[in-house]
Design an enzyme around this catalytic site. Structure first.
Site, mmCIF file in Angstrom:
data_model
loop_
_atom_site.group_PDB
_atom_site.id
_atom_site.type_symbol
_atom_site.label_atom_id
_atom_site.label_comp_id
_atom_site.label_asym_id
_atom_site.label_seq_id
_atom_site.Cartn_x
_atom_site.Cartn_y
_atom_site.Cartn_z
ATOM 1 C CB CYS A 7 59.915 49.515 -36.548
ATOM 2 S SG CYS A 7 60.079 47.549 -35.863
ATOM 3 N N GLY A 67 56.505 48.440 -26.408
ATOM 4 C CA GLY A 67 57.537 49.040 -26.823
ATOM 5 C C GLY A 67 58.941 48.519 -27.115
ATOM 6 C CG LEU A 68 59.249 47.087 -30.632
ATOM 7 C CD1 LEU A 68 59.720 47.737 -31.914
ATOM 8 C CD2 LEU A 68 58.904 45.454 -30.796
ATOM 9 C CG ASN A 126 58.763 43.898 -36.147
ATOM 10 O OD1 ASN A 126 57.628 44.273 -36.839
ATOM 11 N ND2 ASN A 126 58.543 44.110 -34.478
ATOM 12 C CG ASN A 171 51.588 43.979 -26.922
ATOM 13 O OD1 ASN A 171 52.696 44.537 -27.007
ATOM 14 N ND2 ASN A 171 51.227 43.223 -28.046
ATOM 15 C CB ALA A 172 51.460 49.665 -26.216
ATOM 16 C CE LYS A 230 54.981 39.119 -36.084
ATOM 17 N NZ LYS A 230 55.423 38.808 -34.687
ATOM 18 C CG ASN A 267 53.598 42.655 -35.634
ATOM 19 O OD1 ASN A 267 53.120 42.151 -34.356
ATOM 20 N ND2 ASN A 267 54.869 42.813 -35.862
ATOM 21 C CB THR A 268 49.352 43.081 -32.843
ATOM 22 O OG1 THR A 268 50.580 44.275 -33.014
ATOM 23 C CG2 THR A 268 49.805 42.048 -32.008
HETATM 24 C C1 LIG Z 1 52.989 40.900 -25.242
HETATM 25 C C2 LIG Z 1 53.342 40.720 -26.868
HETATM 26 C C3 LIG Z 1 54.528 41.162 -27.184
HETATM 27 C C4 LIG Z 1 54.954 41.008 -28.510
HETATM 28 N N1 LIG Z 1 56.301 41.421 -28.828
HETATM 29 C C5 LIG Z 1 56.631 41.174 -30.270
HETATM 30 C C6 LIG Z 1 57.995 41.751 -30.621
HETATM 31 O O1 LIG Z 1 58.758 41.981 -29.880
HETATM 32 N N2 LIG Z 1 58.187 41.572 -32.145
HETATM 33 C C7 LIG Z 1 57.218 41.337 -33.015
HETATM 34 O O2 LIG Z 1 57.556 41.230 -34.262
HETATM 35 N N3 LIG Z 1 55.980 40.804 -32.700
HETATM 36 C C8 LIG Z 1 55.590 41.094 -31.141
HETATM 37 N N4 LIG Z 1 54.403 40.668 -30.927
HETATM 38 C C9 LIG Z 1 53.550 40.183 -31.846
HETATM 39 C C10 LIG Z 1 53.241 38.613 -31.826
HETATM 40 O O3 LIG Z 1 54.619 37.932 -32.218
HETATM 41 C C11 LIG Z 1 52.286 37.842 -32.678
HETATM 42 O O4 LIG Z 1 52.388 38.647 -34.238
HETATM 43 C C12 LIG Z 1 50.803 38.474 -32.516
HETATM 44 O O5 LIG Z 1 50.631 38.637 -31.159
HETATM 45 C C13 LIG Z 1 49.678 37.616 -33.254
HETATM 46 O O6 LIG Z 1 49.710 36.335 -32.831
HETATM 47 P P1 LIG Z 1 48.989 35.883 -31.634
HETATM 48 O O7 LIG Z 1 47.222 36.214 -31.738
HETATM 49 O O8 LIG Z 1 48.955 34.538 -31.658
HETATM 50 O O9 LIG Z 1 49.278 36.437 -30.351
HETATM 51 C C14 LIG Z 1 54.107 40.788 -29.396
HETATM 52 C C15 LIG Z 1 52.750 40.267 -29.161
HETATM 53 C C16 LIG Z 1 52.389 40.264 -27.784
HETATM 54 C C17 LIG Z 1 50.917 40.092 -27.405
#
Ligand SMILES: Cc1cc2nc3c(=O)[nH]c(=O)nc-3n(C[C@H](O)[C@H](O)[C@H](O)COP(=O)(O)O)c2cc1C
Length: 311
Positions: free
Chosen positions: A139, A82-83, A136, A79-80, A174, A200-201
Site C-alpha cells: 500500500c 482500490g481496497l 498487507n 484487478n484494481a 503479505k 500479492n498480485t
Molecule cells: C478481486 C481481488 C481482490 C483482492 N483484494 C485483496 C485485498 O484486499 N488485500 C490483499 O492483500 N490482497 C488482495 N487480493 C490479492 C489476493 O489475495 C491474492 O494475493 C492474489 O490474487 C494472488 O492469488 P490468486 O492467484 O490465487 O488469486 C485481491 C485479489 C483479487 C483478484
C-alpha cells in the site's frame, strides 16, 4: 465404487502450524476475492478450510476505485478494486460477529496509509476474538510520497516491530512480489512476523486499443490467477532456501497438484484466490485432490513435505 483398500483407509494428517495456530489443513481463502467470505458460504462449507483471510480493513471506510475494476487476461485477472472496505468500526460491529459463526479460524487482512493507521486497526482488532492478522504492505505510504511500504525494508522493519509490540496473536506479513523481496522478507521476520504470505498480485496493464485506454479505470492493476503461479513458486522457493521462513504460498493455485508444488517449494500453507471466482467450490475439490495425491505418493503427513523439492 468405494475404494476399500488399506491405502484408502489410512488416516491422513493435513494439519499445519503457523505461529501459535494449528490449522486442520493448509488451505486458506486469499484476501479480497470473496470480500469477507460470506457470499462464498452459499456454495462452500467454510468450516472445511484451514482458515479464512478477509478482504483488507483500514481505519476509515474506503469507496475503492471507479469501475471498471477488473479485466480478464489469458490465464489470469487484473484487478484494481482500490481496497474498498467499510472500515474498522463497521467490521467490528457488524461483520466480525457474523463471520464468527462460520467456525473457521479468521485472519483479518489489514492496511493503512501510514504507520499510525496500521497500528490503530491492529489495536482495534484486539477487542475481537480473531485468530490472527495478515498485514498487507503493498500500500502507498502517504508520508513517503506514495512509495509502497513493502518496497522499503527499513520501513517494513519499523512497521512490523510496532505491530508485534501490541499484537500477541498470529502475525503474518503479505509480501509484494516485486521490489527488494528478499530484503523485505528478512526485515519482516527479524521484526517478529510469524509467517510470510508470498505473495500479492503483480503490477500489470491491460490495454483497449480501440479506445486507446487502459481496460481498467484506475490504469494499472494487479495480475492474479494461473498466469502468476510459476513466478510466485520461484519466490517461495528462493525465500525458503535463503530464510527457512514459515511461508503461506499464494498465486494461481487451482488444483491439489499446485498446492503440493507450493509445499514442496517451501510453503507450509497456501491461499486460494482467483480460482474461487471461477469455481466457488474449488477448495473442496482441491482438498480431495491433495488427499488422493498424498495416498499416491505414500506420504501421510503433509507437513513433512515442506521444502522437500529436490534440486
Ligand atoms: C478481486 C481481488 C481482490 C483482492 N483484494 C485483496 C485485498 O484486499 N488485500 C490483499 O492483500 N490482497 C488482495 N487480493 C490479492 C489476493 O489475495 C491474492 O494475493 C492474489 O490474487 C494472488 O492469488 P490468486 O492467484 O490465487 O488469486 C485481491 C485479489 C483479487 C483478484
Amino acid at each position: 465404487m468405494e475404494n476399500t483398500s488399506k491405502e484408502a483407509q489410512v488416516k491422513l494428517d493435513l494439519s499445519v502450524s503457523l505461529g501459535p495456530l494449528r490449522l486442520q489443513n493448509p488451505l486458506l481463502l486469499a484476501s479480497g476475492t470473496w470480500g469477507f467470505g460470506e457470499g462464498l458460504s452459499s456454495y462452500l462449507d467454510l468450516s472445511i478450510l484451514g482458515a479464512l483471510v478477509t478482504k483488507g480493513i483500514s481505519l476509515h471506510p474506503r469507496p475503492g476505485n471507479p469501475p471498471p475494476r477488473i479485466a480478464e487476461t489469458p490465464c489470469g485477472l487484473v484487478n484494481a478494486i482500490g481496497l474498498e472496505n467499510p472500515g474498522l468500526e463497521i467490521f467490528k460491529r457488524d461483520i466480525w460477529p457474523r463471520l464468527a459463526c462460520f467456525k473457521v479460524p479468521l485472519l483479518v487482512n489489514v492496511f493503512g496509509q501510514n504507520v499510525e493507521e496500521y497500528l490503530a486497526v491492529v489495536e482495534g482488532l484486539l477487542e475481537t476474538k480473531i485468530q490472527g492478522i495478515e498485514v498487507n504492505i503493498s500500500c502507498p505510504n502517504v508520508k513517503k510520497g506514495g512509495l509502497q511500504f513493502g518496497q522499503d525494508p527499513k520501513t517494513v522493519a519499523l512497521l512490523i516491530k510496532d505491530i508485534r509490540d501490541i499484537w500477541p496473536r498470529l502475525l503474518v506479513v503479505k509480501l509484494s512480489p516485486v521490489g527488494p523481496v528478499f530484503e523485505v522478507a528478512e526485515s519482516a521476520l527479524d521484526a517478529g512476523a510469524d509467517a510470510l504470505t508470498v505473495a500479492n498480485t503483480y503490477p500489470a496493464l491491460v490495454v483497449d486499443v480501440i479506445r486507446r485506454k487502459p481496460d481498467i479505470a484506475a490504469g494499472f492493476g494487479g495480475l492474479s490467477g494461473p498466469a502468476i503461479k510459476p513466478l510466485t513458486l520461484r519466490l517461495v522457493r528462493e525465500i525458503y532456501r535463503r530464510l527457512k521462513a514459515p511461508i503461506i504460498g499464494c498465486g494461481g493455485i487451482t488444483s491439489g497438484q499446485d498446492v503440493l508444488a507450493y509445499i514442496l517449494a517451501g510453503a507450509k500453507a497456501v491461499q486460494i484466490g482467483t480460482a474461487t471466482l471461477l469455481d466457488p467450490m474449488a477448495p473442496a475439490r482441491i482438498l480431495e485432490e491433495i488427499e488422493d495425491l498424498l495416498r499416491q505418493i505414500h506420504e501421510y503427513r503433509l507437513a513433512q513435505l515442506t521444502g522437500e523439492l529436490q534440486d
